[in-house]
Design an enzyme around this catalytic site. Sequence first.
Site: not given
Lengths: 318, 320
Positions: A54, A123
């Site tokens: 990321e 998540h």
Amino acid sequence: MPTLTPFAAIGAALAEEMRHDPTVLVFGEGVATKRHELVDEFGPARVRNTPLAEGIIAGTAAGAAATGLRPVIDLLFAPFLCYAMDELVNSAGKLRFISGGQFAFPMVTLAMTGGGWGVGAQHNHNNEAWFVHSPGLKVLMPSSAGDFKGLLKSAIRDDNPVLFFIDLALLHQPGEVPEGEHIVRLGMANVLRQGTDVTLVSYGKTVHACLAAAAQLADAGISAEVIDLRSLKPLDGAAIVASVHKTGRLVVVHEAARMAGVGAEIAAQVAEHAFASLRAPIIRLGGPDAPAAASHPLEQAFAPDVPAIFAAALSLCH
Amino acid sequence: MNSESQAIDEIALLEQMLLVRAYEEAIVAGSVAGKIPGSCTSVGQEAAGVGVVSALHGDDLILTNHRSAAHLLARGADPGRLLAEVMGRATGYCKGKSGSLHISVRELGVMLTSTIVGGELSLVTGVALSQKMLGRTGIVTCFFGDGAACEGIFHESLNLASVWELPILYVCENNQWQAFVHRRETMKTEHVADWAAPYGIDHATVDGNDVLAVRNAALEAAEQVRRSGRPFLLESWTYRSRGHFEPDDQAYVDPTEHAAWLARDPIALSRQRLIDSGRLPREEAVALERRVRECIAAALAFAEASPLPAPGEMTTDVYA
């Protein structure tokens, strides 16, 4: 009016903006795999898969945005933004100011969040308020398919870095999307239901709970106004204050933790600008100061539900 | 390159190194006097910066970090506007909003300077992607240190640059120090260049205190990036002669190692080579040094006379 899921609405917005502007490109974790129709139309240079990394995805987007491209990146889940915080907050959010205005960062970061998939706290974390608190960034979180499309198109055209949060519980719920060029301006709250007794302010999935609660409140003789923020920064404080001037009562509702959440800012703005109109204390409904659980009943209990919103509004009116 | 042009080049390079040294010394003196905030100086690393920048084309882009004076000055930045920036003045390149740590000068191709260790490594891939996708010819040079090479983003950056075939000249100025910690405490290998090959990236290591060696290595490396469109990693082996951030007593520095590196000071090496070979008469060297001092004195006077930013500047340039 045609109906689309937010997933399809996002795809339509990406395709239209890529046709509209050849500098728009999209890359991220599985983007080319998930959206192969975009690869077919625009080619592999403008629709790219990336490593599951990321930091470099977000940094690459910031570097590209500053030098002539308009990237949209998909980082999958909001907790994964932690790996991209430096690039989003320190680079995209600050380097325009630091450089005295030499650069702009027209880029959009997509991230899913919220309960609904049962995958637990790494998540599922509604961390949107972190980015509201970071200068230079804009933050969106739509609740309807039409807004998913219209806001994403505006975000891609905006010259600032935009965080676009996708409530994953909504992602496959079909909704109406106006035909043709559908643009929704950033920073405009949407009054979904007019009312005179109490204002319910929300964003994301809890907007739908507020609408359901408002219907039940009507049966109980209470007229509730429902405001969907859509844009958390810029925040349409004027729309909220105007509503509270009318109703005198406010309930703020979001799935994110109550502590220092967006609701706290809204409550503060109303206390500052509409105190004289308030006929009851402000109520904030939000998640607890706890990570989200995977277990279904615990996951679902995180977000305020219809009975809780109904009870809160009722308590203010009696 | 014939010997005459090389001689002219080295005198010009020496002048740039002298300018960098005088600039940094002015900041240190101002800092001691309480007139200038502390900063991260590039003293000892002048050859590593000047040599690489001298090898670049006008349309190449540069990303750098907090130890950037050599890159900025060699690229042609005005020392007056740089010092104004360091002193928080409105006439600085970033209107006084950067200070010394992240000065960008877009008109010279010095882009997105970041003081977050490794920040430049995270951004350079995007800048190079723009160059490639928009059909621009310039390559992108990214200056970082051995400290940044120990950040995860270094590895993410090299991997993506290699997979996407991006025209990046990575330049590691291995100055032996990672803030207050010596490189040997944090790395098993001697050289950062050793970390390039596993990503499929060609690399070289050069004596970073020999400005001509750096220039020649950078010419070759840049040419390879231009020709192949692929990244290359050049490591300059050098030394941070002063502390991490001024003021710094350097009590943590091994005096033997420090002395050994000071004996190989890049400016003294170049000056002596030019004098010994008869290419730079001693009196011309002295005149050169005087010109540089006068230039920095004038720059300092400009910065000191420059206005501070208006209070309203606190909230401008936040959103586009």
